[in-house]
Design an enzyme around this catalytic site. Sequence first.
Site, PDB file in Angstrom:
ATOM      1  N   ASN A   9       0.868  -1.184   0.000  1.00 17.03           N
ATOM      2  CA  ASN A   9       0.000   0.000   0.000  1.00 17.03           C
ATOM      3  C   ASN A   9       0.904   1.234   0.000  1.00 17.03           C
ATOM      4  O   ASN A   9       1.519   1.560   1.007  1.00 17.03           O
ATOM      5  CB  ASN A   9      -0.871  -0.041   1.266  1.00 17.03           C
ATOM      6  CG  ASN A   9      -1.690   1.220   1.463  1.00 17.03           C
ATOM      7  OD1 ASN A   9      -1.782   2.056   0.559  1.00 17.03           O
ATOM      8  ND2 ASN A   9      -2.286   1.354   2.639  1.00 17.03           N
ATOM      9  N   TRP A  10       0.983   1.888  -1.149  1.00 23.44           N
ATOM     10  CA  TRP A  10       1.885   3.047  -1.257  1.00 23.44           C
ATOM     11  C   TRP A  10       1.307   4.287  -0.584  1.00 23.44           C
ATOM     12  O   TRP A  10       1.988   5.291  -0.443  1.00 23.44           O
ATOM     13  CB  TRP A  10       2.177   3.342  -2.733  1.00 23.44           C
ATOM     14  CG  TRP A  10       3.152   2.384  -3.375  1.00 23.44           C
ATOM     15  CD1 TRP A  10       3.592   1.180  -2.862  1.00 23.44           C
ATOM     16  CD2 TRP A  10       3.813   2.547  -4.637  1.00 23.44           C
ATOM     17  NE1 TRP A  10       4.477   0.604  -3.728  1.00 23.44           N
ATOM     18  CE2 TRP A  10       4.639   1.409  -4.833  1.00 23.44           C
ATOM     19  CE3 TRP A  10       3.788   3.538  -5.625  1.00 23.44           C
ATOM     20  CZ2 TRP A  10       5.421   1.246  -5.978  1.00 23.44           C
ATOM     21  CZ3 TRP A  10       4.572   3.366  -6.764  1.00 23.44           C
ATOM     22  CH2 TRP A  10       5.385   2.238  -6.931  1.00 23.44           C
ATOM     23  N   LYS A  11       0.027   4.249  -0.234  1.00 18.71           N
ATOM     24  CA  LYS A  11      -0.640   5.411   0.370  1.00 18.71           C
ATOM     25  C   LYS A  11      -0.446   6.650  -0.517  1.00 18.71           C
ATOM     26  O   LYS A  11      -0.405   6.511  -1.737  1.00 18.71           O
ATOM     27  CB  LYS A  11      -0.136   5.619   1.800  1.00 18.71           C
ATOM     28  CG  LYS A  11      -0.205   4.323   2.614  1.00 18.71           C
ATOM     29  CD  LYS A  11       0.017   4.522   4.081  1.00 18.71           C
ATOM     30  CE  LYS A  11      -0.078   3.181   4.793  1.00 18.71           C
ATOM     31  NZ  LYS A  11       0.005   3.265   6.236  1.00 18.71           N
ATOM     32  N   HIS A  93      -9.351   1.078   5.217  1.00 14.17           N
ATOM     33  CA  HIS A  93      -8.069   1.288   5.915  1.00 14.17           C
ATOM     34  C   HIS A  93      -8.295   2.256   7.079  1.00 14.17           C
ATOM     35  O   HIS A  93      -9.124   3.178   6.976  1.00 14.17           O
ATOM     36  CB  HIS A  93      -7.037   1.853   4.939  1.00 14.17           C
ATOM     37  CG  HIS A  93      -5.656   1.853   5.510  1.00 14.17           C
ATOM     38  ND1 HIS A  93      -5.229   2.811   6.395  1.00 14.17           N
ATOM     39  CD2 HIS A  93      -4.623   0.986   5.355  1.00 14.17           C
ATOM     40  CE1 HIS A  93      -3.981   2.538   6.752  1.00 14.17           C
ATOM     41  NE2 HIS A  93      -3.588   1.442   6.133  1.00 14.17           N
ATOM     42  N   GLU A  95      -6.710   4.700   8.058  1.00 10.06           N
ATOM     43  CA  GLU A  95      -6.513   6.113   7.702  1.00 10.06           C
ATOM     44  C   GLU A  95      -7.762   6.672   7.009  1.00 10.06           C
ATOM     45  O   GLU A  95      -8.081   7.858   7.167  1.00 10.06           O
ATOM     46  CB  GLU A  95      -5.251   6.248   6.826  1.00 10.06           C
ATOM     47  CG  GLU A  95      -3.989   6.063   7.668  1.00 10.06           C
ATOM     48  CD  GLU A  95      -2.787   5.486   6.939  1.00 10.06           C
ATOM     49  OE1 GLU A  95      -2.766   5.487   5.693  1.00 10.06           O
ATOM     50  OE2 GLU A  95      -1.863   5.020   7.630  1.00 10.06           O
ATOM     51  N   GLU A 163      -5.034  -4.934  10.918  1.00 12.53           N
ATOM     52  CA  GLU A 163      -4.036  -3.887  11.073  1.00 12.53           C
ATOM     53  C   GLU A 163      -4.276  -3.113  12.366  1.00 12.53           C
ATOM     54  O   GLU A 163      -5.087  -2.175  12.386  1.00 12.53           O
ATOM     55  CB  GLU A 163      -4.107  -2.916   9.891  1.00 12.53           C
ATOM     56  CG  GLU A 163      -3.835  -3.557   8.553  1.00 12.53           C
ATOM     57  CD  GLU A 163      -3.241  -2.562   7.579  1.00 12.53           C
ATOM     58  OE1 GLU A 163      -2.166  -2.812   7.061  1.00 12.53           O
ATOM     59  OE2 GLU A 163      -3.866  -1.502   7.376  1.00 12.53           O
ATOM     60  N   GLY A 169       2.874   2.277  10.755  1.00 17.55           N
ATOM     61  CA  GLY A 169       3.846   3.359  10.573  1.00 17.55           C
ATOM     62  C   GLY A 169       4.590   3.745  11.841  1.00 17.55           C
ATOM     63  O   GLY A 169       5.264   4.780  11.872  1.00 17.55           O
ATOM     64  N   SER A 209       3.780  -2.065  10.279  1.00 14.75           N
ATOM     65  CA  SER A 209       5.230  -2.109  10.497  1.00 14.75           C
ATOM     66  C   SER A 209       5.862  -3.450  10.125  1.00 14.75           C
ATOM     67  O   SER A 209       6.813  -3.883  10.781  1.00 14.75           O
ATOM     68  CB  SER A 209       5.574  -1.727  11.945  1.00 14.75           C
ATOM     69  OG  SER A 209       5.206  -0.381  12.198  1.00 14.75           O
ATOM     70  N   GLY A 230       2.932  -1.121   4.210  1.00 17.50           N
ATOM     71  CA  GLY A 230       2.975   0.291   3.829  1.00 17.50           C
ATOM     72  C   GLY A 230       4.393   0.711   3.459  1.00 17.50           C
ATOM     73  O   GLY A 230       4.872   0.454   2.356  1.00 17.50           O
ATOM     74  N   GLY A 231       5.078   1.330   4.409  1.00 14.09           N
ATOM     75  CA  GLY A 231       6.398   1.927   4.160  1.00 14.09           C
ATOM     76  C   GLY A 231       7.367   1.016   3.429  1.00 14.09           C
ATOM     77  O   GLY A 231       8.049   1.443   2.485  1.00 14.09           O
TER      78      GLY A 231
HETATM   79  P1  PGA Z   1       3.142   0.353   7.532  1.00 14.25           P
HETATM   80  O1  PGA Z   1       1.636   0.524   6.995  1.00 14.25           O
HETATM   81  O2  PGA Z   1       3.665  -0.956   6.958  1.00 14.25           O
HETATM   82  O3  PGA Z   1       3.876   1.535   7.012  1.00 14.25           O
HETATM   83  O4  PGA Z   1       3.060   0.294   9.028  1.00 14.25           O
HETATM   84  C1  PGA Z   1       0.779  -0.587   6.910  1.00 14.25           C
HETATM   85  C2  PGA Z   1      -0.560  -0.156   6.379  1.00 14.25           C
HETATM   86  O5  PGA Z   1      -1.085   0.885   6.793  1.00 14.25           O
HETATM   87  O6  PGA Z   1      -1.148  -0.849   5.523  1.00 14.25           O
END
Ligand code: PGA
Length: 249
Positions: A9-11, A93, A95, A163, A169, A209, A230-231
């Site tokens: 997930n590049w967000k 998600h 967010e 999650e 993050g 993470s 994510g990251g």
């Molecule tokens: P992260 O994000 O790996 O940067 O913690 C995961 C996500 O929100 O899908």
Amino acid sequence: MRRKLAAGNWKMNGLGDALAELRALAATPAPQNTDILVCPPATLLSRASDIVKGTGVAIGGQDCHARACGAHTGDISADMLADAGARAVIIGHSERRDEHHEHDEHVRAKARAAWSSGLTAVICMGESLAEREADNTLDIIGGQLAGSIPDNATGENLVVAYEPIWAIGTGRVPTIAQIGEVHDFIRARLERRFGPGVGLSTRILYGGSVKPDNATEIFSVPNVDGALVGGASLTARDFRAIIDALSAA
Ligand code: PGA
């Protein structure tokens, strides 16, 4: 019976030059037992789809509107994602739930829209730190699962992503026991609600993470069928290391 799935997930990250990472990722053959999904920002979707054509990497969206079309400025429908080459879409998600005030009923409506457009819905759920500390995690997950997933789920059209919000993050990861407890709970709830066929064939991802150095341990947990990353999905090198850890688990 379940194929593994590594989803990135590049967000809200990535301009055109970030597609070099996708090109690098797609250049190495995908492991036999593992599906790979990359969800770039919507602006990169069709270019990304062109890049992965004929490779083991699929492209997905990060959100969709519940309606197929209409006066919804700035929104993107599931049909539009599919038209741009997406095979899947992340829905609910944390967010989105937080910044866009999406509740379970919105998530459920979006999942229905995704299914009408032939997309797999990667439906996210997770508890906050306060909910975890108050020992409410399973209640929260049970409620989100009941409220966010529409009735006609199948092992193909649904992926569940657990999650924990406090792990996203932050570099903080739940213990193996904590991850296992929630994944077992989700599996049992899916089986109870949809029957063993759907319950046992639906993939359950862990997200929050996930990094190359903790991936092997996380993937050793029963009922963890992959990760939503994510990251660490932003560079081909780190995401590939996570994919390799998953395929070897
Ligand atoms: P992260 O994000 O790996 O940067 O913690 C995961 C996500 O929100 O899908």
